[in-house]
Design an enzyme around this catalytic site. Structure first.
Site, mmCIF file in Angstrom:
data_model
loop_
_atom_site.group_PDB
_atom_site.id
_atom_site.type_symbol
_atom_site.label_atom_id
_atom_site.label_comp_id
_atom_site.label_asym_id
_atom_site.label_seq_id
_atom_site.Cartn_x
_atom_site.Cartn_y
_atom_site.Cartn_z
ATOM 1 N N CYS A 131 9.624 -9.027 0.716
ATOM 2 C CA CYS A 131 10.653 -8.547 1.638
ATOM 3 C C CYS A 131 11.272 -7.259 1.114
ATOM 4 O O CYS A 131 12.137 -7.288 0.233
ATOM 5 C CB CYS A 131 11.733 -9.618 1.836
ATOM 6 S SG CYS A 131 13.040 -9.130 2.979
ATOM 7 N N CYS A 134 14.990 -6.916 1.725
ATOM 8 C CA CYS A 134 15.794 -7.774 0.850
ATOM 9 C C CYS A 134 15.951 -7.163 -0.540
ATOM 10 O O CYS A 134 17.040 -7.174 -1.119
ATOM 11 C CB CYS A 134 15.147 -9.151 0.701
ATOM 12 S SG CYS A 134 14.830 -10.045 2.218
ATOM 13 N N ASP A 135 14.856 -6.666 -1.088
ATOM 14 C CA ASP A 135 14.812 -6.319 -2.507
ATOM 15 C C ASP A 135 14.641 -4.840 -2.808
ATOM 16 O O ASP A 135 14.683 -4.446 -3.975
ATOM 17 C CB ASP A 135 13.653 -7.079 -3.173
ATOM 18 C CG ASP A 135 13.791 -8.589 -3.040
ATOM 19 O OD1 ASP A 135 14.938 -9.065 -2.977
ATOM 20 O OD2 ASP A 135 12.757 -9.276 -2.988
#
Length: 302
Positions: A131, A134-135
């Site tokens: 992701c 996300c990261d």
């Protein structure tokens, strides 16, 4: 007879339970492993509102479960074996027992398709990610690799280029499946390098990812790249086997449901990563859970 049964204990399912209980409805939640879903396996979540320094995925998941349980949510750690959703009474079969309810909220989620590499699971959250949104911010000023050739991979590469020093996108073919506009943007982005006709052969690292080896699919030659991150974007697998043939599915196997989370069957709802939607994030899953519970309460006349 319960008012609702929730299948899946990720952010969508836990939030649905919270909202159902606050509406005064009787419900139970089935989770086959541990609460939190993909969020529980994410080392740090930096984009969930309310946590300026970020929060560990396991910690956030535990907090969600504790909050729902504090209101009386019955969480049953059993795998659902079969469901009957078409009738007025919805039936869920698990652990040799049958449980009936007026409504069902499907929150089984989806899992990223892995590359199948040795050490891939060990280094997940330690350099291997599924992701970018996300990261990505964790890799500011670092070198990362993106594996994939579709729209998601191209979008991930473009997103990561905002943070990373260098982004190498690796595709097994000599042309992308991604939209031409995305490919044009990648080609014009100075810190994105495109590598065609290659696959990720292996990864290496101790406590974190350190190296990604690429294999040329035409010549068989292998070369190693120093890398801090590997973002895998080769597709998702929605967990819809349980309801296949009962609710309408869209392309890719996701449950067809709109922003109201209603599916093709009355009093059956789909929340979180399992439904058709443009963005799959923890905050979106939690929002879906709230909507699904609210729609169930409305449809039940609560």
């Amino acid at each position: 007879m319960l008012d609702s049964i929730i299948i899946g204990g990720g952010p969508a399912g836990l939030t649905a339970g919270l909202y159902l209980l606050r509406a005064g409805l009787r419900c139970a939640l089935f989770e086959r492993q541990f609460c939190g879903g993909q969020a529980a396996t994410t080392n740090v979540i930096e984009n969930y509102p309310g946590f300026p320094q970020g929060i560990g995925g396991p910690e956030l998941s535990m907090n969600m479960a504790e909050q729902a349980q504090s209101l009386g949510l019955d969480i049953r750690y059993d795998e659902v074996e079969r469901v009957e959703l078409a009738g007025e009474t919805k039936r869920v079969f698990a652990a040799g027992q049958e449980l009936a309810a007026h409504s069902v909220i499907l929150c089984m989620g989806a899992t990223p398709r892995p590359l199948g590499l040795a050490d891939e699971e060990r280094l997940r959250g330690r350099g291997v990610s599924y992701c970018a949104t996300c990261d990505g911010a964790l890799y500011r000023g670092r070198d990362v690799v993106v594996a994939g050739g579709g729209n998601t991979a191209a979008e991930d590469a473009l997103y990561l280029s905002r943070f990373a020093r260098r982004v190498v996108i690796v595709h097994r073919r000599d042309a992308f499946r991604a939209a031409r506009a995305l490919v044009d943007r990648m080609e014009k982005t100075a810190n994105i390098d495109i590598v065609y006709d290659h696959v990720v052969e292996s990864i290496a690292g101790g406590q974190k990812l350190e190296e990604v080896a690429l294999r040329n699919v035409k010549t068989g030659s292998v070369r190693a790249l120093a890398a801090d991150g590997l973002f895998v974007a080769v597709g998702m697998e929605p967990k819809t086997e349980l309801v296949r043939g009962q609710v309408e599915l869209a392309d890719g196997g996701y449950i067809r449901a709109g922003e109201d989370t209603r599916t093709s069957l009355p009093l059956v709802y789909a929340a979180g990563d399992i439904r058709t939607k443009p963005l799959r994030q923890v905050v979106c899953a939690a929002a879906d859970g709230a909507v699904a519970a609210s729609m169930a309460a409305l449809d039940l006349g609560a």
